[in-house]
Design a protein around this motif. Structure first.
Motif, PDB file in Angstrom:
ATOM      1  N   GLU A 172     -19.742  19.410  52.725  1.00 32.92           N
ATOM      2  CA  GLU A 172     -19.682  19.796  51.304  1.00 32.92           C
ATOM      3  C   GLU A 172     -18.996  21.155  51.146  1.00 32.92           C
ATOM      4  O   GLU A 172     -18.417  21.451  50.103  1.00 32.92           O
ATOM      5  CB  GLU A 172     -21.092  19.796  50.682  1.00 32.92           C
ATOM      6  CG  GLU A 172     -21.992  20.979  51.003  1.00 32.92           C
ATOM      7  CD  GLU A 172     -22.604  20.954  52.406  1.00 32.92           C
ATOM      8  OE1 GLU A 172     -22.014  20.322  53.310  1.00 32.92           O
ATOM      9  OE2 GLU A 172     -23.653  21.589  52.594  1.00 32.92           O
ATOM     10  N   HIS A 176     -21.096  13.318  58.385  1.00 38.28           N
ATOM     11  CA  HIS A 176     -21.833  14.303  59.186  1.00 38.28           C
ATOM     12  C   HIS A 176     -21.689  14.080  60.692  1.00 38.28           C
ATOM     13  O   HIS A 176     -22.105  14.918  61.475  1.00 38.28           O
ATOM     14  CB  HIS A 176     -23.313  14.299  58.788  1.00 38.28           C
ATOM     15  CG  HIS A 176     -23.584  15.084  57.544  1.00 38.28           C
ATOM     16  ND1 HIS A 176     -23.274  14.616  56.288  1.00 38.28           N
ATOM     17  CD2 HIS A 176     -24.107  16.325  57.362  1.00 38.28           C
ATOM     18  CE1 HIS A 176     -23.607  15.528  55.387  1.00 38.28           C
ATOM     19  NE2 HIS A 176     -24.105  16.574  56.009  1.00 38.28           N
ATOM     20  N   ARG A 211     -28.368  23.699  51.706  1.00 38.16           N
ATOM     21  CA  ARG A 211     -28.048  23.426  53.105  1.00 38.16           C
ATOM     22  C   ARG A 211     -29.084  24.079  54.019  1.00 38.16           C
ATOM     23  O   ARG A 211     -29.449  23.523  55.054  1.00 38.16           O
ATOM     24  CB  ARG A 211     -26.633  23.924  53.393  1.00 38.16           C
ATOM     25  CG  ARG A 211     -26.075  23.575  54.735  1.00 38.16           C
ATOM     26  CD  ARG A 211     -26.289  22.170  55.175  1.00 38.16           C
ATOM     27  NE  ARG A 211     -25.266  21.225  54.788  1.00 38.16           N
ATOM     28  CZ  ARG A 211     -25.174  19.986  55.303  1.00 38.16           C
ATOM     29  NH1 ARG A 211     -26.031  19.552  56.223  1.00 38.16           N
ATOM     30  NH2 ARG A 211     -24.248  19.165  54.885  1.00 38.16           N
ATOM     31  N   ALA A 247     -22.077   9.443  53.849  1.00 40.27           N
ATOM     32  CA  ALA A 247     -22.640  10.761  54.180  1.00 40.27           C
ATOM     33  C   ALA A 247     -22.990  10.832  55.663  1.00 40.27           C
ATOM     34  O   ALA A 247     -22.704  11.820  56.344  1.00 40.27           O
ATOM     35  CB  ALA A 247     -23.874  11.052  53.327  1.00 40.27           C
ATOM     36  N   THR A 306     -21.235  14.262  50.026  1.00 38.70           N
ATOM     37  CA  THR A 306     -22.458  14.951  50.431  1.00 38.70           C
ATOM     38  C   THR A 306     -23.259  15.431  49.221  1.00 38.70           C
ATOM     39  O   THR A 306     -24.490  15.318  49.203  1.00 38.70           O
ATOM     40  CB  THR A 306     -22.121  16.093  51.410  1.00 38.70           C
ATOM     41  OG1 THR A 306     -21.589  15.504  52.594  1.00 38.70           O
ATOM     42  CG2 THR A 306     -23.346  16.902  51.784  1.00 38.70           C
TER      43      THR A 306
END
Lengths: 206, 264
Positions: B95, B88, B206, B84, B131
């Motif tokens: 995601e 990122h 998010r 993850a 994610t």
């Protein structure tokens, strides 16, 4: 599409904004991802039938093949090589007139053009027609006042290759995503937003 | 598992397998995502099909150049948090991309296995799995080393461009304030892409993550109408515009169609 999301998510302000295709014969024009979204939303609303009319063949569709497959599984009918020319109906939609096409030589981007077959007109009955030909730039009326220039298509001028990446013609203002490049993928907007942040930090000397 | 990790012929022995879809009756009647999540073992098995090409075409084809073979390896080994974190580093909304990218035209279309007729690695589904799983396990982006630089940037539009810009700024100590006319973030991700591809809870989560990171959202506020742009230009050190395109394309003689459709 927007009204359906608002309806499903409780963001709806006015009930009459919601467009429902329950029991209708729906025709969707276009072959991209937005067209697939329209097709599949209509299915879920309980449309009697959903036909997707596209001027090229399946091979030359611009969107994701996965979504075409999913749409087909869910009951969407595809009518390839048909170019819409006219809406039929006086006070309400009764159908759409299309002409057949054949695939010609590739254009400068390598995509084959659709060439019209003379005398191939036919009418497909419909209660509703959705146009999904994509989006074009919609610059705000206040851009001028702040020296934010746009190109001939209304896209904000903010080049990646500028002194600071994605800086507009107003040095304090940066821009990215669809408003700069024209409608494109989510991932390209993400890329531009990230690079513009780098441009902003360079500008602010961070 | 150790047997699998030593198997260099995983791509021959294990076929490409997409996540299972929900039954058609559900898909035809409900606005819910059609794919079920990958199960852990399937995600690992599928990730390990990656050949780790010396020159990963998938990574080059991806517009943000995700470190695809690297995070596939991490998933294969069960290191989901590290995957993850790595995912990122190149993507602000992995995601979302895992759900809506046309992978068959991008990373998966460039996968060496696909070219060889073995079936591309299920890159998109693994990206989504990483994610989603990490968030569910409580993972959040590591902001512990961020030093504030005392600058604020206004962002107009909470769509993918604006959110990505805010992500990079906040990770570099700049305070982003994101304005959007809609009541939720996402732009077309929320108000355009239907739930059967991207459920709205994804953007809600998010938003919470971004808020925890220090991004401020001013929603339901139209810049130019509710807030004069002059004020924004004065108050902030810089401005980013990510306002999208909203004018529907009309097809010459077909203009009439659109108008007719709008009325009925």
């Amino acid at each position: 599409m927007v009204s359906n999301v608002n309806h499903c998510q409780g963001f709806e302000e006015d009930e009459s904004d919601f467009i429902n295709f329950k029991g209708k014969q729906v025709i969707v024009l276009g072959g991209g991802d937005t067209a697939m979204d329209c097709n599949r939303t209509s299915i879920r609303q309980g449309a009697k039938s959903v036909s997707c009319v596209y001027r090229r063949d399946e091979e030359n569709m611009p969107g994701s093949r996965r979504e075409v497959k999913n749409a087909r599984e869910e009951g969407v009918q595809f009518l390839f090589n048909r170019q819409p020319v006219e809406i039929i109906g006086k006070d309400k939609v009764e159908g759409i007139k299309v002409v057949e096409t054949v695939m010609g030589a590739p254009d400068e981007n390598g995509r084959r053009k659709a060439e019209v077959v003379e005398g191939s007109e036919q009418i497909i009955p419909a209660d509703a027609v959705l146009v999904a030909f994509g989006f074009q730039a919609s610059p705000s009326p206040w851009f001028d006042k702040f020296g934010i220039e746009t190109d001939a298509y209304g896209r904000v001028i903010a080049p990646k290759q500028g002194k600071f990446m994605y800086q507009t013609t107003n040095e304090k203002i940066f821009a990215g995503g669809d408003m700069v490049r024209g409608s494109d993928l989510v991932v390209t907007a993400i890329d531009e937003g990230r690079k513009a942040a780098d441009g902003i930090m360079d500008y602010l000397d961070i | 598992m150790s047997e699998r990790l030593n198997n260099v012929f995983q791509f021959v022995e294990v076929d490409r397998k997409d996540p299972k879809k929900k039954p058609l009756i559900t898909r035809k009647g409900q606005f819910v995502e059609i794919y079920k999540p990958f199960e852990e073992e399937v995600a690992k098995d599928q990730s390990h099909r990656c050949l780790e090409c010396g020159n990963p075409y998938c990574e080059w084809k991806c517009p943000v150049h995700n470190y695809i073979p690297n995070w596939l390896k991490l998933v294969s080994e069960g290191n989901i948090m590290e995957a993850a974190e790595l995912s990122h580093q190149t993507n602000s909304l992995p995601e979302v991309c895992g759900r809506v990218c046309p992978q068959d035209r991008l990373c998966e279309g460039a996968c060496t296995l696909g070219e060889g007729g073995f079936g591309a690695v299920t890159i998109g589904s693994v990206e989504k799995y990483i994610t989603d799983t990490a968030f569910a396990l409580g993972w959040r982006p590591d902001m512990s080393k961020v030093v504030p630089v005392n600058k604020t940037v206004a962002i107009v539009g909470a769509g993918p461009a604006g959110l990505a810009c805010a992500d990079i700024l906040v990770r570099n100590g700049v305070k982003p304030v994101v304005f959007d006319r809609n009541p939720e973030i996402g732009g077309l991700l929320t108000f355009g892409i239907p739930e059967f591809k991207l459920e709205k809870s994804v953007m809600t989560l998010r938003r919470e993550v971004f808020e925890e990171m220090g991004v401020e959202f001013v929603l339901g506020t139209s810049v130019g109408d509710d807030v004069p742009f002059e004020h924004i230009l004065e108050e902030y050190d810089a401005v980013f515009l990510g306002m999208g395109t909203y004018k529907a394309m009309k097809g010459g003689s077909l203009e009439k169609i659109f108008l007719v459709f709008m009325k009925h």
